[in-house]
Design a protein around this motif. Sequence first.
Motif, PDB file in Angstrom:
ATOM      1  N   ALA A   1      40.290  48.717  23.538  1.00  0.00           N
ATOM      2  CA  ALA A   1      40.276  48.190  25.231  1.00  0.00           C
ATOM      3  C   ALA A   1      41.234  46.847  25.645  1.00  0.00           C
ATOM      4  CB  ALA A   1      39.299  48.124  25.453  1.00  0.00           C
ATOM      5  N   LEU A   2      40.837  46.079  24.758  1.00  0.00           N
ATOM      6  CA  LEU A   2      41.580  44.564  25.392  1.00  0.00           C
ATOM      7  C   LEU A   2      42.317  43.595  24.934  1.00  0.00           C
ATOM      8  CD1 LEU A   2      37.736  43.313  26.685  1.00  0.00           C
ATOM      9  CD2 LEU A   2      39.520  44.783  27.632  1.00  0.00           C
ATOM     10  N   GLY A   3      42.674  43.845  23.482  1.00  0.00           N
ATOM     11  CA  GLY A   3      44.167  43.610  22.858  1.00  0.00           C
ATOM     12  C   GLY A   3      43.261  42.528  22.132  1.00  0.00           C
ATOM     13  N   CYS A   4      42.572  42.535  21.753  1.00  0.00           N
ATOM     14  CA  CYS A   4      42.089  41.493  21.126  1.00  0.00           C
ATOM     15  C   CYS A   4      42.072  41.556  19.082  1.00  0.00           C
ATOM     16  CB  CYS A   4      40.583  41.324  20.183  1.00  0.00           C
ATOM     17  SG  CYS A   4      40.248  40.587  22.117  1.00  0.00           S
ATOM     18  N   THR A   5      41.887  40.738  18.735  1.00  0.00           N
ATOM     19  CA  THR A   5      42.525  41.118  17.066  1.00  0.00           C
ATOM     20  C   THR A   5      41.410  40.472  16.400  1.00  0.00           C
ATOM     21  OG1 THR A   5      45.190  40.393  17.515  1.00  0.00           O
ATOM     22  CG2 THR A   5      44.306  40.557  15.180  1.00  0.00           C
ATOM     23  N   ASN A   6      41.433  41.442  15.466  1.00  0.00           N
ATOM     24  CA  ASN A   6      40.480  41.178  14.557  1.00  0.00           C
ATOM     25  C   ASN A   6      40.290  39.864  13.359  1.00  0.00           C
ATOM     26  OD1 ASN A   6      38.109  41.656  13.215  1.00  0.00           O
ATOM     27  ND2 ASN A   6      37.749  43.413  12.511  1.00  0.00           N
TER      28      ASN A   6
ATOM     29  N   ASP B   1      45.260  38.185  49.697  1.00  0.00           N
ATOM     30  CA  ASP B   1      45.808  36.360  50.437  1.00  0.00           C
ATOM     31  C   ASP B   1      45.885  35.715  49.263  1.00  0.00           C
ATOM     32  OD1 ASP B   1      43.096  37.482  49.948  1.00  0.00           O
ATOM     33  OD2 ASP B   1      42.639  35.823  50.992  1.00  0.00           O
ATOM     34  N   ILE B   2      45.640  35.666  48.079  1.00  0.00           N
ATOM     35  CA  ILE B   2      45.454  35.180  47.059  1.00  0.00           C
ATOM     36  C   ILE B   2      46.382  35.994  45.303  1.00  0.00           C
ATOM     37  CG2 ILE B   2      43.897  33.704  47.599  1.00  0.00           C
ATOM     38  CD1 ILE B   2      42.023  34.509  45.317  1.00  0.00           C
ATOM     39  N   SER B   3      46.534  36.378  45.955  1.00  0.00           N
ATOM     40  CA  SER B   3      47.048  37.824  44.904  1.00  0.00           C
ATOM     41  C   SER B   3      46.389  37.536  43.624  1.00  0.00           C
ATOM     42  CB  SER B   3      48.583  36.856  44.267  1.00  0.00           C
ATOM     43  OG  SER B   3      49.310  37.826  43.387  1.00  0.00           O
ATOM     44  N   LEU B   4      45.754  38.149  43.760  1.00  0.00           N
ATOM     45  CA  LEU B   4      44.681  39.115  42.132  1.00  0.00           C
ATOM     46  C   LEU B   4      44.183  40.342  42.385  1.00  0.00           C
ATOM     47  CD1 LEU B   4      42.654  37.354  40.208  1.00  0.00           C
ATOM     48  CD2 LEU B   4      41.171  36.902  42.345  1.00  0.00           C
ATOM     49  N   GLN B   5      44.524  40.455  41.726  1.00  0.00           N
ATOM     50  CA  GLN B   5      43.539  42.281  41.381  1.00  0.00           C
ATOM     51  C   GLN B   5      43.015  41.308  40.017  1.00  0.00           C
ATOM     52  OE1 GLN B   5      46.480  45.425  41.461  1.00  0.00           O
ATOM     53  NE2 GLN B   5      48.180  43.976  41.054  1.00  0.00           N
ATOM     54  N   GLN B   6      41.604  42.424  39.934  1.00  0.00           N
ATOM     55  CA  GLN B   6      40.542  42.335  39.084  1.00  0.00           C
ATOM     56  C   GLN B   6      39.905  43.390  38.364  1.00  0.00           C
ATOM     57  OE1 GLN B   6      37.902  39.912  42.125  1.00  0.00           O
ATOM     58  NE2 GLN B   6      38.023  38.255  39.827  1.00  0.00           N
ATOM     59  N   ILE B   7      39.339  43.490  37.465  1.00  0.00           N
ATOM     60  CA  ILE B   7      38.823  44.809  36.587  1.00  0.00           C
ATOM     61  C   ILE B   7      37.709  43.803  36.395  1.00  0.00           C
ATOM     62  CG2 ILE B   7      39.486  46.472  34.363  1.00  0.00           C
ATOM     63  CD1 ILE B   7      42.252  45.807  34.698  1.00  0.00           C
ATOM     64  N   TYR B   8      36.581  45.416  36.066  1.00  0.00           N
ATOM     65  CA  TYR B   8      35.307  44.680  35.422  1.00  0.00           C
ATOM     66  C   TYR B   8      34.959  45.479  34.771  1.00  0.00           C
ATOM     67  CZ  TYR B   8      34.757  41.485  40.039  1.00  0.00           C
ATOM     68  OH  TYR B   8      35.249  41.020  40.416  1.00  0.00           O
ATOM     69  N   VAL B   9      34.448  45.365  33.959  1.00  0.00           N
ATOM     70  CA  VAL B   9      34.485  46.452  32.267  1.00  0.00           C
ATOM     71  C   VAL B   9      32.959  45.476  31.653  1.00  0.00           C
ATOM     72  CG1 VAL B   9      35.375  45.572  31.066  1.00  0.00           C
ATOM     73  CG2 VAL B   9      34.712  47.861  30.727  1.00  0.00           C
ATOM     74  N   LEU B  10      32.404  46.614  31.318  1.00  0.00           N
ATOM     75  CA  LEU B  10      30.952  46.319  30.514  1.00  0.00           C
ATOM     76  C   LEU B  10      31.493  46.544  28.700  1.00  0.00           C
ATOM     77  CD1 LEU B  10      27.819  47.528  32.428  1.00  0.00           C
ATOM     78  CD2 LEU B  10      29.183  45.122  32.557  1.00  0.00           C
ATOM     79  N   ASP B  11      30.995  45.858  28.299  1.00  0.00           N
ATOM     80  CA  ASP B  11      30.911  45.675  26.787  1.00  0.00           C
ATOM     81  C   ASP B  11      29.961  47.125  26.607  1.00  0.00           C
ATOM     82  OD1 ASP B  11      29.034  43.304  25.863  1.00  0.00           O
ATOM     83  OD2 ASP B  11      30.604  42.860  24.804  1.00  0.00           O
ATOM     84  N   PRO B  12      29.979  46.946  24.822  1.00  0.00           N
ATOM     85  CA  PRO B  12      29.033  47.715  24.298  1.00  0.00           C
ATOM     86  C   PRO B  12      27.506  46.879  24.434  1.00  0.00           C
ATOM     87  CG  PRO B  12      30.683  48.150  23.643  1.00  0.00           C
ATOM     88  CD  PRO B  12      31.608  46.910  24.072  1.00  0.00           C
ATOM     89  N   ASN B  13      27.815  45.947  24.249  1.00  0.00           N
ATOM     90  CA  ASN B  13      26.470  44.680  24.349  1.00  0.00           C
ATOM     91  C   ASN B  13      25.988  45.018  25.939  1.00  0.00           C
ATOM     92  OD1 ASN B  13      26.805  44.376  21.735  1.00  0.00           O
ATOM     93  ND2 ASN B  13      28.714  43.589  22.617  1.00  0.00           N
TER      94      ASN B  13
END
Length: 125
Positions: free
Chosen positions: A26-31, A101-113
Amino acid sequence: MGLNSLDHYNIETTLPEETIAFYCDALGCTNSPELRPDLPFPGTWLTLNGHAAIHVNFVDNDRAGVTGSIDHVAFDGSDFDGMCEKLTALGIEFETAQTPDISLQQIYVLDPNQVKVEINIRGEI
């Protein structure tokens, strides 16, 4: 002298496979377990651009409760629309907020924990 940026945060989880899948898919990390030192307990490191940003410890019992004292962890991100599309395609629920006004978009999501993850995307409004 002072703080410059977030180095990493640590998650103890009884859901190792789900946690790795969430952060990688979902977030693009690498294990990157090969980067983790030989510690006396199981786990892995999840990297962003080669940096071990999330240390994950695999535990048998949830010692801290749902999220302990942590309210959320925030990441700098990019491609607001693409991230929303990816989360939707994976069936992951999320909320958004915009502060033009500060050119910010945010996404909030819960991880499995149940750790709240905030993704801050600047300059795309």
